[in-house]
Design an enzyme around this catalytic site. Structure first.
Site, PDB file in Angstrom:
ATOM      1  N   ARG A 140      36.437  31.984  48.680  1.00  0.00           N
ATOM      2  CA  ARG A 140      37.157  30.835  48.110  1.00  0.00           C
ATOM      3  C   ARG A 140      38.298  30.373  49.029  1.00  0.00           C
ATOM      4  O   ARG A 140      39.041  31.159  49.596  1.00  0.00           O
ATOM      5  CB  ARG A 140      37.743  31.201  46.749  1.00  0.00           C
ATOM      6  CG  ARG A 140      38.724  30.128  46.294  1.00  0.00           C
ATOM      7  CD  ARG A 140      39.056  30.099  44.847  1.00  0.00           C
ATOM      8  NE  ARG A 140      39.390  31.360  44.269  1.00  0.00           N
ATOM      9  CZ  ARG A 140      39.402  31.570  42.948  1.00  0.00           C
ATOM     10  NH1 ARG A 140      39.065  30.589  42.131  1.00  0.00           N
ATOM     11  NH2 ARG A 140      39.722  32.738  42.466  1.00  0.00           N
ATOM     12  N   ARG A 149      43.868  32.216  47.874  1.00  0.00           N
ATOM     13  CA  ARG A 149      44.714  32.538  46.716  1.00  0.00           C
ATOM     14  C   ARG A 149      45.217  33.969  46.843  1.00  0.00           C
ATOM     15  O   ARG A 149      44.440  34.857  47.173  1.00  0.00           O
ATOM     16  CB  ARG A 149      43.885  32.381  45.428  1.00  0.00           C
ATOM     17  CG  ARG A 149      44.503  31.371  44.473  1.00  0.00           C
ATOM     18  CD  ARG A 149      43.564  31.017  43.383  1.00  0.00           C
ATOM     19  NE  ARG A 149      43.416  32.103  42.408  1.00  0.00           N
ATOM     20  CZ  ARG A 149      42.789  31.967  41.252  1.00  0.00           C
ATOM     21  NH1 ARG A 149      42.238  30.809  40.934  1.00  0.00           N
ATOM     22  NH2 ARG A 149      42.685  32.967  40.416  1.00  0.00           N
ATOM     23  N   ARG A 159      41.015  42.429  38.603  1.00  0.00           N
ATOM     24  CA  ARG A 159      40.726  41.278  37.722  1.00  0.00           C
ATOM     25  C   ARG A 159      39.365  41.457  37.054  1.00  0.00           C
ATOM     26  O   ARG A 159      39.189  41.125  35.885  1.00  0.00           O
ATOM     27  CB  ARG A 159      40.765  39.971  38.524  1.00  0.00           C
ATOM     28  CG  ARG A 159      42.190  39.549  38.866  1.00  0.00           C
ATOM     29  CD  ARG A 159      42.223  38.533  39.976  1.00  0.00           C
ATOM     30  NE  ARG A 159      41.592  37.287  39.647  1.00  0.00           N
ATOM     31  CZ  ARG A 159      41.114  36.429  40.553  1.00  0.00           C
ATOM     32  NH1 ARG A 159      41.236  36.697  41.851  1.00  0.00           N
ATOM     33  NH2 ARG A 159      40.555  35.308  40.178  1.00  0.00           N
ATOM     34  N   LYS A 204      34.167  28.583  36.367  1.00  0.00           N
ATOM     35  CA  LYS A 204      34.790  27.903  35.218  1.00  0.00           C
ATOM     36  C   LYS A 204      35.655  26.727  35.687  1.00  0.00           C
ATOM     37  O   LYS A 204      35.558  25.627  35.171  1.00  0.00           O
ATOM     38  CB  LYS A 204      35.692  28.875  34.426  1.00  0.00           C
ATOM     39  CG  LYS A 204      35.018  30.141  33.965  1.00  0.00           C
ATOM     40  CD  LYS A 204      35.958  31.036  33.179  1.00  0.00           C
ATOM     41  CE  LYS A 204      37.185  31.535  33.933  1.00  0.00           C
ATOM     42  NZ  LYS A 204      36.892  32.470  35.053  1.00  0.00           N
ATOM     43  N   ARG A 250      41.700  35.007  26.572  1.00  0.00           N
ATOM     44  CA  ARG A 250      41.127  36.105  27.369  1.00  0.00           C
ATOM     45  C   ARG A 250      41.033  37.386  26.585  1.00  0.00           C
ATOM     46  O   ARG A 250      40.535  38.382  27.114  1.00  0.00           O
ATOM     47  CB  ARG A 250      41.996  36.393  28.584  1.00  0.00           C
ATOM     48  CG  ARG A 250      42.031  35.246  29.503  1.00  0.00           C
ATOM     49  CD  ARG A 250      42.142  35.708  30.919  1.00  0.00           C
ATOM     50  NE  ARG A 250      42.357  34.529  31.695  1.00  0.00           N
ATOM     51  CZ  ARG A 250      42.005  34.389  32.938  1.00  0.00           C
ATOM     52  NH1 ARG A 250      41.447  35.370  33.575  1.00  0.00           N
ATOM     53  NH2 ARG A 250      42.231  33.270  33.574  1.00  0.00           N
TER      54      ARG A 250
HETATM   55  P1  AP5 Z   1      36.004  28.869  40.448  1.00  0.00           P
HETATM   56  O1  AP5 Z   1      35.430  27.639  39.863  1.00  0.00           O
HETATM   57  O2  AP5 Z   1      37.422  28.857  40.885  1.00  0.00           O
HETATM   58  O3  AP5 Z   1      35.768  30.082  39.438  1.00  0.00           O
HETATM   59  P2  AP5 Z   1      36.598  30.502  38.173  1.00  0.00           P
HETATM   60  O4  AP5 Z   1      35.630  31.045  37.198  1.00  0.00           O
HETATM   61  O5  AP5 Z   1      37.492  29.409  37.720  1.00  0.00           O
HETATM   62  O6  AP5 Z   1      37.414  31.698  38.818  1.00  0.00           O
HETATM   63  P3  AP5 Z   1      38.966  32.025  38.890  1.00  0.00           P
HETATM   64  O7  AP5 Z   1      39.080  33.109  39.899  1.00  0.00           O
HETATM   65  O8  AP5 Z   1      39.814  30.824  39.093  1.00  0.00           O
HETATM   66  O9  AP5 Z   1      39.174  32.573  37.453  1.00  0.00           O
HETATM   67  P4  AP5 Z   1      40.192  33.551  36.927  1.00  0.00           P
HETATM   68  O10 AP5 Z   1      39.892  33.457  35.495  1.00  0.00           O
HETATM   69  O11 AP5 Z   1      40.235  34.899  37.485  1.00  0.00           O
HETATM   70  O12 AP5 Z   1      41.565  32.920  37.467  1.00  0.00           O
HETATM   71  P5  AP5 Z   1      42.705  32.086  36.749  1.00  0.00           P
HETATM   72  O13 AP5 Z   1      43.241  31.171  37.738  1.00  0.00           O
HETATM   73  O14 AP5 Z   1      42.243  31.555  35.451  1.00  0.00           O
HETATM   74  O15 AP5 Z   1      35.059  29.336  41.645  1.00  0.00           O
HETATM   75  C1  AP5 Z   1      35.351  30.468  42.429  1.00  0.00           C
HETATM   76  C2  AP5 Z   1      34.802  30.244  43.850  1.00  0.00           C
HETATM   77  O16 AP5 Z   1      33.392  30.095  43.809  1.00  0.00           O
HETATM   78  C3  AP5 Z   1      35.332  28.973  44.543  1.00  0.00           C
HETATM   79  O17 AP5 Z   1      35.386  29.249  45.898  1.00  0.00           O
HETATM   80  C4  AP5 Z   1      34.247  27.915  44.245  1.00  0.00           C
HETATM   81  O18 AP5 Z   1      34.215  26.911  45.247  1.00  0.00           O
HETATM   82  C5  AP5 Z   1      32.980  28.769  44.269  1.00  0.00           C
HETATM   83  N1  AP5 Z   1      31.958  28.339  43.326  1.00  0.00           N
HETATM   84  C6  AP5 Z   1      32.133  27.839  42.081  1.00  0.00           C
HETATM   85  N2  AP5 Z   1      30.947  27.624  41.494  1.00  0.00           N
HETATM   86  C7  AP5 Z   1      29.989  28.016  42.390  1.00  0.00           C
HETATM   87  C8  AP5 Z   1      28.572  28.075  42.356  1.00  0.00           C
HETATM   88  N3  AP5 Z   1      27.885  27.717  41.271  1.00  0.00           N
HETATM   89  N4  AP5 Z   1      27.916  28.538  43.438  1.00  0.00           N
HETATM   90  C9  AP5 Z   1      28.602  28.967  44.528  1.00  0.00           C
HETATM   91  N5  AP5 Z   1      29.956  28.926  44.633  1.00  0.00           N
HETATM   92  C10 AP5 Z   1      30.649  28.473  43.552  1.00  0.00           C
HETATM   93  O19 AP5 Z   1      43.763  33.231  36.409  1.00  0.00           O
HETATM   94  C11 AP5 Z   1      44.506  33.860  37.414  1.00  0.00           C
HETATM   95  C12 AP5 Z   1      45.460  34.868  36.799  1.00  0.00           C
HETATM   96  O20 AP5 Z   1      46.361  34.207  35.903  1.00  0.00           O
HETATM   97  C13 AP5 Z   1      44.830  35.957  35.946  1.00  0.00           C
HETATM   98  O21 AP5 Z   1      44.378  37.044  36.733  1.00  0.00           O
HETATM   99  C14 AP5 Z   1      45.998  36.355  35.036  1.00  0.00           C
HETATM  100  O22 AP5 Z   1      46.928  37.149  35.732  1.00  0.00           O
HETATM  101  C15 AP5 Z   1      46.652  35.008  34.771  1.00  0.00           C
HETATM  102  N6  AP5 Z   1      46.086  34.362  33.571  1.00  0.00           N
HETATM  103  C16 AP5 Z   1      45.349  33.223  33.527  1.00  0.00           C
HETATM  104  N7  AP5 Z   1      44.993  32.956  32.265  1.00  0.00           N
HETATM  105  C17 AP5 Z   1      45.522  33.931  31.482  1.00  0.00           C
HETATM  106  C18 AP5 Z   1      45.487  34.212  30.113  1.00  0.00           C
HETATM  107  N8  AP5 Z   1      44.816  33.436  29.240  1.00  0.00           N
HETATM  108  N9  AP5 Z   1      46.138  35.315  29.669  1.00  0.00           N
HETATM  109  C19 AP5 Z   1      46.827  36.106  30.502  1.00  0.00           C
HETATM  110  N10 AP5 Z   1      46.891  35.911  31.837  1.00  0.00           N
HETATM  111  C20 AP5 Z   1      46.245  34.830  32.324  1.00  0.00           C
END
Ligand code: AP5
Length: 217
Positions: free
Chosen positions: A127, A160, A171, A13, A88
């Site tokens: 990552r 991270r 998660r 994403k 979410r």
């Molecule tokens: P990446 O693009 O970072 O994937 P992503 O889907 O964005 O994954 P995240 O882990 O960032 O999502 P998340 O939702 O858990 O974390 P967030 O920061 O929002 O890609 C991941 C890896 O794969 C990278 O190494 C990339 O290079 C690689 N990659 C990407 N695409 C690829 C492909 N096609 N092929 C191969 N490799 C690829 O949230 C973190 C925390 O914040 C949550 O756990 C929660 O505690 C809090 N939080 C955030 N939002 C909320 C909310 N709305 N409500 C409550 N708590 C929240």
């Protein structure tokens, strides 16, 4: 264009939201990045959020929604936005509906990145994130510079804190608990589009561009 990117951790994403928002001059609103920003600033919100994020749990809805509300007000000055990682759960989806109604901004689409759990694990384990500009890399699939630094800005790369084994599993569980009703919610509104999260980043980008072009017409 006003879009939501929905999917499990590691689905791509953030990677695609960054690319697509640059291509279409959209505002990229990542709640994960916003929350990590509050932790970096050592604000009161950051101190509260850190406890939940380190455990792989959702930060309380009202804290995250307040951040999103503020950002969406600023988004009026842009050509649109991509909400990455929000909503979410259903309570957040309802809160978002209210904000969008108040601001009179209709939503155009919700992209659901369907991704098998084994792909998610591999992505998160591999990552690396630039500590300076926040760009995501993957050691095998999207490698950084050969010198081990960020290929965008030369910054130092880090793992991270929530990409540790047990936090990743938590998660994934949290996502699975909340995802189904959310997908149903947006399917009912006829806004949902599925994209495979398991394809290469290049293929994902091409598919998203086709979708955005179609929607823009
Ligand atoms: P990446 O693009 O970072 O994937 P992503 O889907 O964005 O994954 P995240 O882990 O960032 O999502 P998340 O939702 O858990 O974390 P967030 O920061 O929002 O890609 C991941 C890896 O794969 C990278 O190494 C990339 O290079 C690689 N990659 C990407 N695409 C690829 C492909 N096609 N092929 C191969 N490799 C690829 O949230 C973190 C925390 O914040 C949550 O756990 C929660 O505690 C809090 N939080 C955030 N939002 C909320 C909310 N709305 N409500 C409550 N708590 C929240």
């Amino acid at each position: 264009m006003r879009a939501i990117f929905l999917g499990p951790p590691g689905a791509g994403k953030g990677t695609q939201a960054q690319r697509i928002s640059e291509a279409y001059q959209l505002m990229h609103i990542s709640t994960g990045d916003l929350l990590r920003g509050t932790i970096k600033d050592n604000s009161e919100l950051g101190r509260k959020a850190r406890v939940y994020m380190e455990r792989g749990e959702l930060v309380p809805d009202e804290l995250v929604t307040a951040l999103v509300r503020e950002r969406l007000r600023a988004a009026r000055r842009h050509r649109g936005f991509i909400l990455d990682g929000y909503p979410r759960n259903q309570a957040q989806a309802l809160a978002l509906d209210e904000i969008l109604a108040e601001e009179e901004i209709p939503l155009d689409l919700v992209v659901h990145f369907e991704t098998p759990v084994e792909v998610v694990r591999d992505r998160l384990m591999g990552r690396r994130v630039c500590s300076s500009c926040g760009t995501n890399f993957h050691l095998k699939a999207l490698p950084p510079s050969p010198n081990g630094r960020c290929s965008r800005c030369g910054g130092e790369l880090m793992i991270r804190p929530d990409d540790q084994d047990q936090t990743v599993e938590q998660r994934i569980r949290v996502y699975e608990d909340f995802a189904r009703p959310l997908v149903k919610f947006y399917r009912k509104k006829d806004l949902l589009h599925k994209v495979s999260g398991a394809q290469t980043a290049g293929d994902q980008y091409a598919e998203l561009k086709r979708l955005f072009e179609r929607k823009a017409k």
